[in-house]
Write a protein that holds these residues in place. Structure first.
Motif, mmCIF file in Angstrom:
data_model
loop_
_atom_site.group_PDB
_atom_site.id
_atom_site.type_symbol
_atom_site.label_atom_id
_atom_site.label_comp_id
_atom_site.label_asym_id
_atom_site.label_seq_id
_atom_site.Cartn_x
_atom_site.Cartn_y
_atom_site.Cartn_z
ATOM 1 N N ILE A 177 62.399 -72.272 -4.917
ATOM 2 C CA ILE A 177 62.019 -71.499 -4.968
ATOM 3 C C ILE A 177 63.228 -71.704 -6.760
ATOM 4 O O ILE A 177 62.910 -70.482 -7.864
ATOM 5 N N GLN A 178 64.230 -71.562 -6.740
ATOM 6 C CA GLN A 178 64.879 -71.432 -7.809
ATOM 7 C C GLN A 178 65.083 -72.542 -8.703
ATOM 8 O O GLN A 178 64.780 -72.581 -10.153
ATOM 9 N N ALA A 179 63.850 -73.602 -7.893
ATOM 10 C CA ALA A 179 63.715 -74.642 -9.119
ATOM 11 C C ALA A 179 62.549 -74.218 -9.946
ATOM 12 O O ALA A 179 62.091 -74.903 -11.070
ATOM 13 N N LEU A 180 61.254 -72.961 -9.617
ATOM 14 C CA LEU A 180 59.931 -72.702 -9.640
ATOM 15 C C LEU A 180 61.280 -71.291 -11.007
ATOM 16 O O LEU A 180 59.875 -70.782 -11.611
ATOM 17 N N GLY A 181 61.815 -71.390 -11.378
ATOM 18 C CA GLY A 181 62.796 -70.254 -11.961
ATOM 19 C C GLY A 181 62.305 -69.182 -11.620
ATOM 20 O O GLY A 181 62.357 -68.202 -12.238
ATOM 21 N N ALA A 182 61.698 -68.644 -10.189
ATOM 22 C CA ALA A 182 61.732 -67.664 -9.885
ATOM 23 C C ALA A 182 63.377 -66.859 -9.125
ATOM 24 O O ALA A 182 64.191 -67.703 -8.849
ATOM 25 N N ARG A 183 63.194 -65.807 -9.605
ATOM 26 C CA ARG A 183 64.174 -64.599 -9.104
ATOM 27 C C ARG A 183 64.591 -63.375 -7.777
ATOM 28 O O ARG A 183 63.785 -62.278 -8.518
ATOM 29 N N PRO A 184 63.985 -63.299 -6.969
ATOM 30 C CA PRO A 184 63.077 -63.214 -5.630
ATOM 31 C C PRO A 184 64.397 -61.469 -5.996
ATOM 32 O O PRO A 184 63.273 -60.587 -6.012
ATOM 33 N N GLU A 185 65.382 -61.960 -5.459
ATOM 34 C CA GLU A 185 66.407 -60.789 -5.825
ATOM 35 C C GLU A 185 66.493 -59.799 -7.172
ATOM 36 O O GLU A 185 66.620 -58.389 -7.145
ATOM 37 N N GLU A 186 65.664 -59.933 -8.157
ATOM 38 C CA GLU A 186 65.968 -59.859 -9.446
ATOM 39 C C GLU A 186 63.706 -59.308 -9.132
ATOM 40 O O GLU A 186 63.560 -58.493 -11.038
ATOM 41 N N TYR A 187 63.633 -59.298 -8.444
ATOM 42 C CA TYR A 187 62.238 -59.525 -8.552
ATOM 43 C C TYR A 187 61.076 -59.689 -9.657
ATOM 44 O O TYR A 187 60.430 -59.603 -10.452
#
Length: 265
Positions: A148-158
């Motif tokens: 998830i992090q490698a995709l540039g996503a930060r779910p906890e920050e929406y």
């Protein structure tokens, strides 16, 4: 610009009709449908014209439970046309994963995106964005954090990356090796049928498994897991008693699905 090269690349940035996808590794499409609780009386390999003639009246209806299935590399795929048995039946993905791995991927942003991954009868990771934030379940809810992090996503920050939460889940699925060729779904003969609705499937299953699973009613065991039962008992859980679901032979407009999916190819 769509730079996706994975097996779900045609699905990105498309306004697709409501449907649900289930994948299982290293089993064939027929076995996947059996694990999902297909009505054996409706399962057949159909040319596209026959598919629409025999099942078209049930496509994209909440109670239709029409499903198509096929293969992509080492994975079998099953596409539910409008129904949500994978969501309604919480034990479906764990059952599909017995002895292997399985994945559920509803392809709709409304009411939210869902990614459920199971191994050997146990829900490993469940991710959902129905409340805007990322909800996590399963025995290893952070298993895909690195990806998830490698995709540039930060779910906890929406923040889910440039393609949103559904696009993020597509990429996680592709990283596992899954895919669904559009031509296999749309143009070629396809294995298809109707799934038993969850209430009928549970009734059928209980007839076969009540004796084999005497502990289910007393332990409060989650339907998300078959962990703790031996291999023979797990296989018995897959042996549904056939219950006929009558198939209406209503005729959908010929070629509608082909035009719908091919319009933005």
């Amino acid at each position: 610009m769509n730079t996706t090269t994975g097996g779900l690349g045609w699905m990105y940035d498309r306004d697709l009709p409501l449907h649900n996808l289930t994948f299982a590794r290293q089993i064939n499409a027929r076995e996947l449908l059996e694990r999902m609780g297909v009505d054996q009386n409706t399962m057949a390999m159909r040319e596209q014209d026959h598919f629409h003639y025999e099942l078209g009246g049930h496509l994209y209806t909440d109670d239709g439970y029409v499903v198509s299935a096929g293969h992509y590399r080492s994975w079998a795929w099953a596409w539910e046309h409008g129904s949500w048995k994978g969501i309604e039946d919480r034990g479906l993905v764990p059952r599909a994963s017995i002895g292997t791995a399985a994945l559920e991927l509803p392809a709709s942003e409304k009411p939210g995106a869902v990614f459920r991954y199971a191994e050997d009868g146990r829900l490993t990771t469940g991710l959902g964005t129905t409340d805007s934030s990322l909800a996590r379940t399963g025995s290893d809810p952070h298993r895909f954090d690195t990806e998830i992090q490698a995709l540039g996503a930060r779910p906890e920050e929406y923040e889910y990356g440039p393609r949103g939460s559904l696009g993020m889940f597509y990429r996680l699925a592709e990283n596992l090796g899954v895919g669904l060729p559009l031509d296999d779904l749309n143009d070629r003969p396809v294995l298809s049928g109707r799934l038993l609705p969850p209430s009928l499937a549970v009734t059928a299953e209980s007839l076969n498994t009540r004796a084999a699973f005497p502990r289910l009613g007393s332990t409060g065991r989650s339907a998300d897991s078959l962990e703790g039962f031996d291999h023979l008992d797990q296989q018995r859980a897959l042996s549904f008693v056939p219950i006929s679901v009558t198939s209406s032979r209503m005729l959908l407009e010929p070629g509608w699905q082909r035009r719908h999916f091919s319009s933005s190819r």
